[in-house]
Design an enzyme around this catalytic site. Structure first.
Site, PDB file in Angstrom:
ATOM      1  N   ASN A 178      19.641  34.145  63.746  1.00 10.29           N
ATOM      2  CA  ASN A 178      18.901  33.097  64.454  1.00 10.29           C
ATOM      3  C   ASN A 178      19.618  31.744  64.405  1.00 10.29           C
ATOM      4  O   ASN A 178      19.017  30.692  64.605  1.00 10.29           O
ATOM      5  CB  ASN A 178      17.480  32.964  63.897  1.00 10.29           C
ATOM      6  CG  ASN A 178      16.474  32.645  65.009  1.00 10.29           C
ATOM      7  OD1 ASN A 178      16.655  33.048  66.156  1.00 10.29           O
ATOM      8  ND2 ASN A 178      15.413  31.897  64.670  1.00 10.29           N
ATOM      9  N   HIS A 234      14.945  38.298  61.319  1.00  3.68           N
ATOM     10  CA  HIS A 234      15.050  37.968  59.887  1.00  3.68           C
ATOM     11  C   HIS A 234      14.380  39.083  59.091  1.00  3.68           C
ATOM     12  O   HIS A 234      13.162  39.176  59.054  1.00  3.68           O
ATOM     13  CB  HIS A 234      14.356  36.631  59.582  1.00  3.68           C
ATOM     14  CG  HIS A 234      15.120  35.450  60.080  1.00  3.68           C
ATOM     15  ND1 HIS A 234      14.508  34.287  60.494  1.00  3.68           N
ATOM     16  CD2 HIS A 234      16.457  35.245  60.205  1.00  3.68           C
ATOM     17  CE1 HIS A 234      15.450  33.420  60.856  1.00  3.68           C
ATOM     18  NE2 HIS A 234      16.628  33.982  60.707  1.00  3.68           N
ATOM     19  N   ARG A 236      13.610  39.873  56.011  1.00  4.59           N
ATOM     20  CA  ARG A 236      12.625  39.741  54.931  1.00  4.59           C
ATOM     21  C   ARG A 236      11.216  39.448  55.451  1.00  4.59           C
ATOM     22  O   ARG A 236      10.247  39.509  54.696  1.00  4.59           O
ATOM     23  CB  ARG A 236      13.058  38.648  53.960  1.00  4.59           C
ATOM     24  CG  ARG A 236      13.119  37.248  54.568  1.00  4.59           C
ATOM     25  CD  ARG A 236      13.800  36.316  53.595  1.00  4.59           C
ATOM     26  NE  ARG A 236      13.934  34.951  54.073  1.00  4.59           N
ATOM     27  CZ  ARG A 236      14.592  34.010  53.421  1.00  4.59           C
ATOM     28  NH1 ARG A 236      15.169  34.292  52.274  1.00  4.59           N
ATOM     29  NH2 ARG A 236      14.682  32.790  53.888  1.00  4.59           N
ATOM     30  N   GLU A 242       5.549  32.014  64.184  1.00  4.13           N
ATOM     31  CA  GLU A 242       5.594  32.218  62.729  1.00  4.13           C
ATOM     32  C   GLU A 242       4.231  32.762  62.315  1.00  4.13           C
ATOM     33  O   GLU A 242       3.223  32.062  62.399  1.00  4.13           O
ATOM     34  CB  GLU A 242       5.874  30.904  61.984  1.00  4.13           C
ATOM     35  CG  GLU A 242       7.179  30.206  62.361  1.00  4.13           C
ATOM     36  CD  GLU A 242       8.409  30.769  61.655  1.00  4.13           C
ATOM     37  OE1 GLU A 242       8.280  31.752  60.905  1.00  4.13           O
ATOM     38  OE2 GLU A 242       9.503  30.224  61.881  1.00  4.13           O
ATOM     39  N   HIS A 250       8.399  35.851  63.999  1.00  2.13           N
ATOM     40  CA  HIS A 250       8.923  35.599  62.648  1.00  2.13           C
ATOM     41  C   HIS A 250       7.758  35.425  61.678  1.00  2.13           C
ATOM     42  O   HIS A 250       6.594  35.487  62.056  1.00  2.13           O
ATOM     43  CB  HIS A 250       9.719  34.283  62.633  1.00  2.13           C
ATOM     44  CG  HIS A 250      11.043  34.349  63.331  1.00  2.13           C
ATOM     45  ND1 HIS A 250      12.231  34.194  62.676  1.00  2.13           N
ATOM     46  CD2 HIS A 250      11.365  34.534  64.645  1.00  2.13           C
ATOM     47  CE1 HIS A 250      13.237  34.273  63.529  1.00  2.13           C
ATOM     48  NE2 HIS A 250      12.733  34.482  64.745  1.00  2.13           N
ATOM     49  N   SER A 251       8.082  35.135  60.432  1.00  2.00           N
ATOM     50  CA  SER A 251       7.085  34.639  59.503  1.00  2.00           C
ATOM     51  C   SER A 251       7.816  33.708  58.537  1.00  2.00           C
ATOM     52  O   SER A 251       9.030  33.809  58.400  1.00  2.00           O
ATOM     53  CB  SER A 251       6.419  35.791  58.740  1.00  2.00           C
ATOM     54  OG  SER A 251       7.260  36.277  57.708  1.00  2.00           O
ATOM     55  N   TYR A 252       7.176  32.757  57.834  1.00  2.00           N
ATOM     56  CA  TYR A 252       5.751  32.603  57.889  1.00  2.00           C
ATOM     57  C   TYR A 252       5.440  31.150  58.177  1.00  2.00           C
ATOM     58  O   TYR A 252       6.365  30.338  58.329  1.00  2.00           O
ATOM     59  CB  TYR A 252       5.118  33.043  56.542  1.00  2.00           C
ATOM     60  CG  TYR A 252       5.711  32.342  55.345  1.00  2.00           C
ATOM     61  CD1 TYR A 252       5.121  31.176  54.823  1.00  2.00           C
ATOM     62  CD2 TYR A 252       6.877  32.814  54.734  1.00  2.00           C
ATOM     63  CE1 TYR A 252       5.666  30.528  53.734  1.00  2.00           C
ATOM     64  CE2 TYR A 252       7.431  32.159  53.658  1.00  2.00           C
ATOM     65  CZ  TYR A 252       6.824  31.024  53.161  1.00  2.00           C
ATOM     66  OH  TYR A 252       7.377  30.368  52.086  1.00  2.00           O
ATOM     67  N   TYR A 267      11.975  21.887  61.566  1.00  2.00           N
ATOM     68  CA  TYR A 267      13.238  21.211  61.226  1.00  2.00           C
ATOM     69  C   TYR A 267      14.206  21.402  62.381  1.00  2.00           C
ATOM     70  O   TYR A 267      13.973  22.216  63.272  1.00  2.00           O
ATOM     71  CB  TYR A 267      13.841  21.768  59.924  1.00  2.00           C
ATOM     72  CG  TYR A 267      13.710  23.266  59.750  1.00  2.00           C
ATOM     73  CD1 TYR A 267      14.334  24.167  60.621  1.00  2.00           C
ATOM     74  CD2 TYR A 267      12.945  23.813  58.717  1.00  2.00           C
ATOM     75  CE1 TYR A 267      14.223  25.542  60.471  1.00  2.00           C
ATOM     76  CE2 TYR A 267      12.812  25.199  58.556  1.00  2.00           C
ATOM     77  CZ  TYR A 267      13.455  26.047  59.437  1.00  2.00           C
ATOM     78  OH  TYR A 267      13.321  27.404  59.290  1.00  2.00           O
TER      79      TYR A 267
HETATM   80  O1  0X9 Z   1      14.601  28.815  60.975  1.00  2.00           O
HETATM   81  C1  0X9 Z   1      14.320  29.739  61.754  1.00  2.00           C
HETATM   82  O2  0X9 Z   1      15.170  30.484  62.232  1.00  2.00           O
HETATM   83  C2  0X9 Z   1      12.850  29.968  62.109  1.00  2.00           C
HETATM   84  N1  0X9 Z   1      12.019  29.871  60.934  1.00  2.00           N
HETATM   85  S1  0X9 Z   1      12.100  31.033  59.778  1.00  2.00           S
HETATM   86  O3  0X9 Z   1      11.356  30.577  58.638  1.00  2.00           O
HETATM   87  N2  0X9 Z   1      11.359  32.333  60.315  1.00  2.00           N
HETATM   88  O4  0X9 Z   1      13.464  31.326  59.495  1.00  2.00           O
HETATM   89  C3  0X9 Z   1      12.392  28.936  63.089  1.00  2.00           C
HETATM   90  C4  0X9 Z   1      13.189  28.853  64.349  1.00  2.00           C
HETATM   91  C5  0X9 Z   1      12.598  27.867  65.325  1.00  2.00           C
HETATM   92  N3  0X9 Z   1      13.447  27.639  66.452  1.00  2.00           N
HETATM   93  C6  0X9 Z   1      14.488  26.782  66.467  1.00  2.00           C
HETATM   94  N4  0X9 Z   1      14.720  25.993  65.478  1.00  2.00           N
HETATM   95  N5  0X9 Z   1      15.228  26.758  67.540  1.00  2.00           N
HETATM   96 ZN    ZN Z   2      12.489  33.976  60.685  1.00  2.00          ZN
END
Ligand code: 0X9
Ligand code: ZN
Length: 422
Positions: A251, A184, A186, A380, A305-307, A357
């Site tokens: 992702n 990601h 940003r 994160e 990743h963050s955050y 989530y």
């Molecule tokens: O949503 C995401 O891709 C990740 N968070 S972010 O704020 N960096 O975009 C979390 C991904 C966690 N893993 C799964 N949901 N499989």
């Molecule tokens: Zn991310």
């Protein structure tokens, strides 16, 4: 007019042009704060790309509203009687002003990273993709043969996706560890911390005696370049697979439980793409992880990743328990407790579906579900929302320090040793 005057005029025009173009992709985009309780139907809006969630916090929600969606989003919120506050009314203006102010105050001597000399990743500034490449080229020669850097594939726009391999120190059967960073774009702190870790691994030979460490410091180079030039809040790649809107959320594009908690709307920030592994970036990452896994001893995968300061383990697609959950939770606590010792930063260890989530098609669920890697995480990094994706550069070093301690403790624990902070 003298040639020099002509030249300086031309340079001025170029400079002004460049300044006007900076972050223009965000012209008219806004940041809103929504109240803590919002109708469930609003979740659909988030997913359908009208709003781009900028915070994980349930007590207040900051959202980025693209200019094309402003009228629609305003109308829908009004219809549902949801009050909101406009925090930033033109993001392009916001980032341009910030850059002007930064130039005025930033008189500190910068560390140097040029084509001819980039011996260390910058610790007091975020690096451009070009600077990252200077550094990677330099360690590939300086630390050979223990450290090597190779391209594992090309992005949509033809940039290299680099992977660093730091070899185990003489332990032929060294276990493998894999870090993916920057999927990601940003989330600037992720590649910054990963490059610092590369540098520490290269310098401190003893840490990887028992491990082969593989790090992809910048998994989405096109998106990253785009955050520097046009849209600081860009999350996806720059593929055009979906037609009217650009980009796939890499992702959400992995081929395990593809489509759960993701969007099929190409304009959404969490667009999963037309099919699993439709993007060259996820194909390259998948192929290299597959070959590491087939080599037999891929033990730990961390997607950085963050955050939010969370260490998340699978699953993201269901609240059911993933295999090795007690082991992943225990190793995660070792990370969090050790990281905490450094600067008192709290990292929460939980499964992604219960802590965050539902979302699948992510690196972590695929590594667990398809490769069956024992220890899999999404990390994160800092912070918990004050600066969010725009984490100040002064945080690069402390974030690195705590993650480095936590990471070393994990490696030691995997080999059955106990970590002591020196
Ligand atoms: O949503 C995401 O891709 C990740 N968070 S972010 O704020 N960096 O975009 C979390 C991904 C966690 N893993 C799964 N949901 N499989
Ligand atoms: Zn991310």
């Amino acid at each position: 007019m003298a040639v020099t005057q002509l030249l300086s005029c031309a340079l001025l025009v170029i400079a002004v042009g460049a300044a006007a173009g900076f972050q223009e992709g965000l012209r008219g985009h806004q940041i809103w704060e929504l109240p803590s309780s919002i109708p469930a139907a609003l979740e659909d809006l988030l997913r359908d790309g009208l709003l781009d969630s900028l915070s994980h916090s349930k007590s207040h929600r900051k959202v980025h509203v693209p200019v094309e969606g402003l009228d629609n989003a305003r109308r829908i919120l009004k219809e549902r009687d949801v009050e909101f506050k406009v925090l930033v009314d033109d993001l392009a203006e916001h980032f341009q002003g910030e850059r002007r102010r930064r130039r005025e105050v930033d008189t500190r001597a910068a560390e140097s990273c040029t084509e001819n000399s980039c011996p260390a990743p910058l610790s007091n500034a975020y690096m451009t993709f070009t600077q990252m490449e200077y550094y990677l080229r330099e360690i590939n020669t300086t630390y050979a043969p223990r450290v090597s850097v190779k391209s594992i594939g090309k992005s949509v726009e033809g940039r290299d996706i680099w992977m660093v391999h730091v070899r185990s120190g003489g332990c032929a059967q060294g276990k493998s560890v894999y870090l993916e960073c920057g999927i990601h774009p940003r989330e600037w702190i992720a590649p910054a911390v990963c490059l610092q870790i590369v540098s520490r691994l290269a310098v401190h030979c003893s840490v990887t005696r028992a491990f082969n460490v593989y790090i992809v410091p910048m998994a989405n180079p096109d998106g990253y370049v785009y955050t520097w030039t046009t849209n600081r809040l860009w999350r996806k790649n720059r593929g055009n697979a979906g037609g009217q809107c650009v980009g796939v959320d890499l992702n959400r594009n992995w081929g395990f439980k593809f489509g759960v908690g993701a969007s099929s709307n190409p304009c959404s920030e969490v667009y999963m793409g037309p099919s699993a592994f439709s993007e060259p970036e996820t194909q390259a990452l998948r192929d290299v992880m597959t070959s590491l896994s087939e080599a037999g001893n891929l033990e730990l995968v961390i997607a950085v990743h963050s955050y939010g300061q969370m260490l998340l383990y699978p699953w993201g697609w269901t609240t059911e328990e993933a295999p090795d959950t007690p082991e992943m939770a225990a190793l995660g606590e070792i990370f969090a407790n050790t990281a905490h010792l450094r600067h008192n930063t709290v990292y929460t260890v939980t499964s992604s579906s219960s802590g965050l989530y539902f979302a699948s098609g992510a690196t972590d669920d695929w590594a667990k579900g398809v490769l069956n890697t024992k220890f899999v995480y999404t990390l994160e990094l800092r912070d918990t929302g004050e600066f969010g994706f725009k984490l100040e550069k002064s945080q690069i070093l402390p974030t690195t320090q705590e993650v480095w301690e936590g990471f070393k403790a994990m490696l030691l624990a995997i080999t059955g040793q106990k970590y002591t902070l020196l």
